[in-house]
Design a protein around this motif. Structure first.
Motif, PDB file in Angstrom:
ATOM      1  N   ASP A   1     -30.971  -2.788  62.168  1.00 49.68           N
ATOM      2  CA  ASP A   1     -31.452  -3.438  63.384  1.00 49.68           C
ATOM      3  C   ASP A   1     -30.310  -3.848  64.306  1.00 49.68           C
ATOM      4  N   GLY A   2     -29.065  -3.722  63.807  1.00 54.20           N
ATOM      5  CA  GLY A   2     -27.893  -4.018  64.622  1.00 54.20           C
ATOM      6  C   GLY A   2     -27.573  -5.489  64.772  1.00 54.20           C
ATOM      7  N   ARG A   3     -28.390  -6.375  64.191  1.00 53.59           N
ATOM      8  CA  ARG A   3     -28.175  -7.807  64.340  1.00 53.59           C
ATOM      9  C   ARG A   3     -27.881  -8.491  62.996  1.00 53.59           C
ATOM     10  N   SER A   4     -28.668  -8.205  61.991  1.00 57.36           N
ATOM     11  CA  SER A   4     -28.493  -8.814  60.666  1.00 57.36           C
ATOM     12  C   SER A   4     -27.369  -8.110  59.910  1.00 57.36           C
ATOM     13  N   VAL A   5     -26.873  -8.774  58.862  1.00 61.35           N
ATOM     14  CA  VAL A   5     -25.784  -8.197  58.070  1.00 61.35           C
ATOM     15  C   VAL A   5     -26.197  -8.135  56.605  1.00 61.35           C
ATOM     16  N   VAL A   6     -25.576  -7.188  55.907  1.00 61.51           N
ATOM     17  CA  VAL A   6     -25.791  -7.063  54.460  1.00 61.51           C
ATOM     18  C   VAL A   6     -25.183  -8.288  53.784  1.00 61.51           C
TER      19      VAL A   6
ATOM     20  N   ALA B   1     -23.185 -10.804  48.554  1.00 66.24           N
ATOM     21  CA  ALA B   1     -23.444 -10.462  47.154  1.00 66.24           C
ATOM     22  C   ALA B   1     -23.722  -8.981  47.000  1.00 66.24           C
ATOM     23  N   ALA B   2     -24.500  -8.400  47.924  1.00 60.18           N
ATOM     24  CA  ALA B   2     -24.803  -6.971  47.859  1.00 60.18           C
ATOM     25  C   ALA B   2     -23.544  -6.137  48.068  1.00 60.18           C
ATOM     26  N   VAL B   3     -22.680  -6.580  48.975  1.00 63.84           N
ATOM     27  CA  VAL B   3     -21.421  -5.871  49.221  1.00 63.84           C
ATOM     28  C   VAL B   3     -20.548  -5.873  47.971  1.00 63.84           C
ATOM     29  N   ILE B   4     -20.454  -7.040  47.325  1.00 59.81           N
ATOM     30  CA  ILE B   4     -19.621  -7.136  46.125  1.00 59.81           C
ATOM     31  C   ILE B   4     -20.178  -6.276  45.008  1.00 59.81           C
ATOM     32  N   ARG B   5     -21.492  -6.259  44.855  1.00 57.74           N
ATOM     33  CA  ARG B   5     -22.097  -5.395  43.834  1.00 57.74           C
ATOM     34  C   ARG B   5     -21.801  -3.930  44.130  1.00 57.74           C
TER      35      ARG B   5
ATOM     36  N   GLN C   1     -18.092  -6.948  58.798  1.00 56.09           N
ATOM     37  CA  GLN C   1     -19.380  -7.092  58.138  1.00 56.09           C
ATOM     38  C   GLN C   1     -20.172  -5.801  58.274  1.00 56.09           C
ATOM     39  N   ILE C   2     -20.992  -5.525  57.282  1.00 58.17           N
ATOM     40  CA  ILE C   2     -21.843  -4.336  57.320  1.00 58.17           C
ATOM     41  C   ILE C   2     -23.172  -4.720  57.975  1.00 58.17           C
ATOM     42  N   LEU C   3     -23.448  -4.099  59.100  1.00 60.48           N
ATOM     43  CA  LEU C   3     -24.681  -4.413  59.834  1.00 60.48           C
ATOM     44  C   LEU C   3     -25.862  -3.672  59.235  1.00 60.48           C
ATOM     45  N   LEU C   4     -27.033  -4.308  59.323  1.00 68.21           N
ATOM     46  CA  LEU C   4     -28.260  -3.606  58.987  1.00 68.21           C
ATOM     47  C   LEU C   4     -28.649  -2.708  60.164  1.00 68.21           C
TER      48      LEU C   4
ATOM     49  N   VAL D   1     -25.437   1.690  45.475  1.00 65.86           N
ATOM     50  CA  VAL D   1     -25.166   2.364  46.749  1.00 65.86           C
ATOM     51  C   VAL D   1     -26.442   2.468  47.572  1.00 65.86           C
ATOM     52  N   THR D   2     -27.505   2.868  46.923  1.00 61.81           N
ATOM     53  CA  THR D   2     -28.781   3.036  47.640  1.00 61.81           C
ATOM     54  C   THR D   2     -29.263   1.721  48.228  1.00 61.81           C
ATOM     55  N   ALA D   3     -29.026   0.622  47.496  1.00 65.66           N
ATOM     56  CA  ALA D   3     -29.482  -0.685  47.969  1.00 65.66           C
ATOM     57  C   ALA D   3     -28.852  -1.040  49.306  1.00 65.66           C
ATOM     58  N   VAL D   4     -27.668  -0.511  49.544  1.00 64.45           N
ATOM     59  CA  VAL D   4     -26.980  -0.799  50.805  1.00 64.45           C
ATOM     60  C   VAL D   4     -27.215   0.301  51.828  1.00 64.45           C
ATOM     61  N   THR D   5     -27.012   1.556  51.432  1.00 63.20           N
ATOM     62  CA  THR D   5     -27.088   2.652  52.400  1.00 63.20           C
ATOM     63  C   THR D   5     -28.491   2.851  52.960  1.00 63.20           C
ATOM     64  N   ASP D   6     -29.513   2.467  52.197  1.00 61.75           N
ATOM     65  CA  ASP D   6     -30.884   2.632  52.700  1.00 61.75           C
ATOM     66  C   ASP D   6     -31.225   1.651  53.800  1.00 61.75           C
ATOM     67  N   THR D   7     -30.451   0.570  53.918  1.00 63.08           N
ATOM     68  CA  THR D   7     -30.785  -0.458  54.912  1.00 63.08           C
ATOM     69  C   THR D   7     -29.683  -0.676  55.945  1.00 63.08           C
ATOM     70  N   ALA D   8     -28.481  -0.175  55.673  1.00 64.94           N
ATOM     71  CA  ALA D   8     -27.342  -0.478  56.537  1.00 64.94           C
ATOM     72  C   ALA D   8     -27.134   0.579  57.612  1.00 64.94           C
ATOM     73  N   ASP D   9     -26.492   0.141  58.679  1.00 64.61           N
ATOM     74  CA  ASP D   9     -26.103   1.048  59.757  1.00 64.61           C
ATOM     75  C   ASP D   9     -24.985   1.961  59.263  1.00 64.61           C
ATOM     76  N   ARG D  10     -25.131   3.257  59.474  1.00 69.91           N
ATOM     77  CA  ARG D  10     -24.185   4.231  58.918  1.00 69.91           C
ATOM     78  C   ARG D  10     -22.777   4.054  59.478  1.00 69.91           C
ATOM     79  N   ALA D  11     -22.676   3.838  60.766  1.00 70.65           N
ATOM     80  CA  ALA D  11     -21.357   3.654  61.377  1.00 70.65           C
ATOM     81  C   ALA D  11     -20.690   2.377  60.862  1.00 70.65           C
ATOM     82  N   SER D  12     -21.496   1.337  60.645  1.00 69.21           N
ATOM     83  CA  SER D  12     -20.957   0.085  60.130  1.00 69.21           C
ATOM     84  C   SER D  12     -20.438   0.254  58.710  1.00 69.21           C
ATOM     85  N   LEU D  13     -21.143   1.039  57.894  1.00 69.51           N
ATOM     86  CA  LEU D  13     -20.676   1.330  56.541  1.00 69.51           C
ATOM     87  C   LEU D  13     -19.334   2.043  56.573  1.00 69.51           C
TER      88      LEU D  13
END
Length: 486
Positions: A340-345, A348-352, A335-338, A368-380
């Motif tokens: 904050d290290g606790r919540s996940v993307v 639906a956003a991942v599939i898009r 899973q792609i973490l946000l 891409v921006t919708a995910v990379t702006d909020t997600a943890d870089r290492a998790s991506l």
């Protein structure tokens, strides 16, 4: 017996009709005859009587009378191979009851029956011989001989018109005694040939018996689906269609579901398909989506919409309807973490995101921006590399260059290091162009570490890839404002 079977059903089963009267015969009346034979005359007599009943049928004559129709019944001789709907009403239940007695018989008594049946095997009638195989399933050599005989029979012969070889009754007898999947495959092939021959003729006689079908399903499970499919296609009776389609809906296999899906315009198959979707929702979504992508059938698309509403989350629906590769299963990836290290993307956003990367369409930057702006870089990066490994394990199916594109967009320095040995190895696997695309991925990652990896490839690769790596190194160095030392 014939008179009892054909007795005016309003006397035996008031207001129920002929079909209910036949069911009553199956459940209650026929077993009493067999019980009486065994008690009064012994099991051998009951077996002999069952065989000889193949040579008897009954007829109905109607005479108008003021109160309605008077029914006159009579037992008449007939060929054992003649297609008689009335006769099979007797024999289904009687033969099954006798076979049950044989299962519980002492060894000496059973052997005496087998010896008697062996002498009957010389009869020229295929149905007589098939009856012996049914009553003595331990004689697998008889089954093999009967099956081979049917495989050799020319079912286009006009002389077979109005015979039981132009029905599926022989198939029911065969499956009742089959013990191996190899036999079942041969029986399915015979059933298909019979169905083709039946469909070419004007005379259509249908035969469906529950007992051997349940026994077949118990012994073989999903492997019996091809036999059930033939029977489903052949019967015109709703009750039989409901039975056969319902059995197919119980099997947890793609093949069984596909059989129903291919017959979705049949209301009984459609109803069974819905039940199968409840039992196996993920399989249903996958196969419905695949079929919807390949057909314009309104029934398929309607079934897909209904199933999505009833069983699937928006993310799952998006996954299926966007036709992602079969090897790519987002649910199995990290899973792609946000941040904050606790919540996940959201899924639906991942599939898009993945859909945008695959199509490289105008909405790529937004997705891409919708995910990379909020997600943890290492998790991506971890998610992207797991996608790369899934592609690798699938054998690098063609048409999936987007995986390398995803690495370039979502990857980090560790991704660059992991990718380098693969790039060096691909030319040796006749995948030079994939290696060049890999160089583009390092340029897209765009870090000093990615540049270091490009330089390492340029030093270690063979001449052709070395030149390409040098060119990409210069391109990235210019972007970074780094001076290369040759």
């Amino acid at each position: 017996m014939a008179i009892m079977m054909a007795e005016d059903h309003t006397v035996c089963c008031p207001a129920k009709g002929n079909r209910r009267h036949a069911d009553h015969w199956h459940r209650e009346i026929a077993p009493l005859f067999v019980d009486g034979w065994v008690c009064e005359h012994g099991l051998l007599f009951a077996v002999e009587a069952t065989i000889q009943l193949r040579r008897i049928s009954f007829r109905q004559w109607y005479r108008p009378v003021p109160e309605g129709h008077a029914v006159y019944e009579g037992a008449v001789p007939q060929s054992p191979d003649s297609a008689s709907m009335y006769q099979r009403w007797w024999l289904d239940s009687i033969a099954a009851r006798v076979r049950a007695y044989l299962c519980a018989a002492m060894e000496t008594e059973y052997q005496a029956v087998v010896d008697r049946l062996s002498s009957v095997r010389t009869d020229p009638s295929p149905m007589i011989r098939l009856s012996t195989s049914y009553l003595a399933p331990t004689r697998q050599d008889w089954l093999e001989a009967d099956l081979s005989s049917l495989e050799r029979t020319d079912l286009t012969d006009p002389a077979l018109e109005h015979t039981k070889l132009m029905t599926l009754e022989p198939v029911h007898l065969l499956v009742a005694s089959a013990t191996t999947e190899a036999q079942l495959e041969r029986i399915a092939a015979v059933a298909r040939r019979m169905a083709e021959a039946i469909n070419r003729r004007s005379f259509r006689y249908t035969y469906t018996s529950q007992r051997p079908l349940y026994g077949m399903a118990t012994r073989f499970g999903p492997a019996c689906a091809p036999v059930l499919a033939v029977m489903l296609d052949q019967t015109p009776f709703g009750k039989d269609k409901q039975l056969l389609a319902g059995m197919l809906a119980q099997f947890p296999t793609d093949a069984a579901y596909q059989i129903l899906l291919e017959r979705i315009d049949d209301r009984y198959a459609a109803a069974a398909l819905a039940k199968a979707g409840v039992r196996f929702p993920q399989r249903a979504m996958r196969l419905l989506s695949d079929r919807a992508a390949r057909t314009s059938s309104p029934a398929v698309r309607h079934a897909l919409r209904l199933h999505a509403v009833a069983h699937d989350s928006p993310g799952e629906l998006l996954t299926r309807t966007t036709r992602l590769p079969t090897w790519f299963a987002p649910a199995l990836l990290p899973q792609i973490l946000l941040r904050d290290g606790r919540s996940v993307v959201s899924e639906a956003a991942v599939i898009r995101l993945i859909t945008a990367l695959r199509t490289n369409g105008p909405d790529l930057d937004e997705a891409v921006t919708a995910v990379t702006d909020t997600a943890d870089r290492a998790s991506l990066a971890e998610f992207a590399w797991a996608t790369m490994e899934a592609w690798q394990q699938a054998g690098y199916p063609a048409g999936n260059r987007w995986v390398l594109h995803a690495l370039g967009v979502l990857g980090d320095d560790n991704t660059a290091r992991q990718l380098t040995p693969l790039i060096l190895g691909w030319p040796r696997q006749s995948a030079y162009q994939r290696a060049v695309y890999g160089l583009d991925t390092l340029v897209a990652i765009g870090s000093e570490t990615a540049l270091e990896q490009l330089r390492a490839i340029a030093m270690r690769a063979k001449t052709k890839l070395r030149r390409a790596a040098n060119d990409k190194s210069a391109e990235l160095a210019a972007r970074l404002g780094t001076r290369l030392v040759r």
